[in-house]
Design a protein around this motif. Sequence first.
Motif: not given
Length: 476
Positions: A165-171, A338
């Motif tokens: 998930d964080n990979y997808q949002t670059n976060s 979540t």
Amino acid sequence: MRARRFVSVLLSAAIALSLWGATVSLAAENPSGTAAAVTQTAPVNDLTAAKNAIHQTLTNMDASVSLSQYNLTEQQFSDLYDEVLREDPWLFYVEGCTYHASKAGIVVDMIPRNTYDKETVQKMTEELKKSMQAALSCIEPNMTATEKVVQVHNYLALTCAYDYDNYQTNSIPKDSYTAYGALVKRVAVCQGYSLAFELLMQQLGIPCAIVESDSMNHAWNAVQLDGSWYHVDVTWDDAAPDQPGQYSVDMLLTSDAKASNSENQHKDWTNLPEPAYSTILDNRDWKQFISQMETKYRSNTSLLVDTASYTCKKGATYVFKVQVSPGQIVVARPTDRTVARVELVSAEAGGTYYFRLEGLKAGSTNIEVIAESGKTVKFPLTVQGALYECDTSGRLTLQPGQTYYFKMTYTNPGALILPSVTTGNGAISVKLAKTQGNYAIYAVSAAANAAGQQTYVYATYGGGAPAPQFSVQVAS
């Protein structure tokens, strides 16, 4: 879909001076402001001593270290710093550093920068030790070195999820690049998987290294068995997005030839101690091998969970117990990440696991408990409302000597909220200012000499796990 399609952004995000940590940046400062002219390089004995000095400084969390006596060029310093972080998984808290160079291009000092203060690092280190022991509890004393490597590979692939998930949002957060993220938080990218695997191999006395590929933007491991080196890429063998209880063995103990074939596509790697020429394990039927391990070490599989269902408030924590046949790897996680978070608290050699779950938001989900054998137990979780709300979030900047007031609103006046800060030196403090009805006002203050200090404010509700509310930065 395989994790190979979603490898870490780590390597490309780091500047040339260091491959370790997307948030790691080393800034060279030349006091003269003139271009450096390299005139000499450090001999091997000085390189060894310099590496030890860098390592000791990072380990002790010292403010700085003088390096001028080692005669290091900037490239030599960069290489040594990179080696230290690549070889020591316990340095999960190191965020970066600054160094100064002379006119001749010789590095004179290093000033480390850490993500957390010493008190927080001590707590996190203890958590990492417990998680490491949990992983090693699945290792039988009479296992061969090959069986130990396979078991650690399987453990990480089963218990850690790629931070998709964080990979997808670059976060991607800093922890996902560390062994702490992989073993404690159970979420990581390739660097975190690799450091966790290396840490466990170090504990088992099996030679291990971290291999990198700039062109692939990826990192993995190599291990030595019977004098030969083999590739092991747990990230590659774990699914992304995560699929609980599933993993592959495509990059388990492979030769250079198999690692680089059309299926695995690994290329342009560095830091492999010796070429992995041996193909003796390339055609091993690892699924059969793992099945034989199951029969050999775990002939009777059972899985019991002490909770049939659970209802809690948002922010509340609860510990449940799992009893499994000795030596089994156990995964526990929510089907909806979540709604709740599940973390391993401890694991005992006899097959007893304790997991802590925390309600993140109102909603319902199932908690899945999966044994290595494939046996699964689920129980429903319902999260209701919020235990408390804080009117401040994100980052708060204070001036030295300044006080800021924030409000905590909670649903149960009988349960005490205890805000605290991570720093232990008193430069930043939190005190109760006022209580009324179902809320409390707290004052966070920066001491007059606190310039440059930073910390987090945490809130602990009714004895639960501390939860970060906001960060505090004191202006310089």
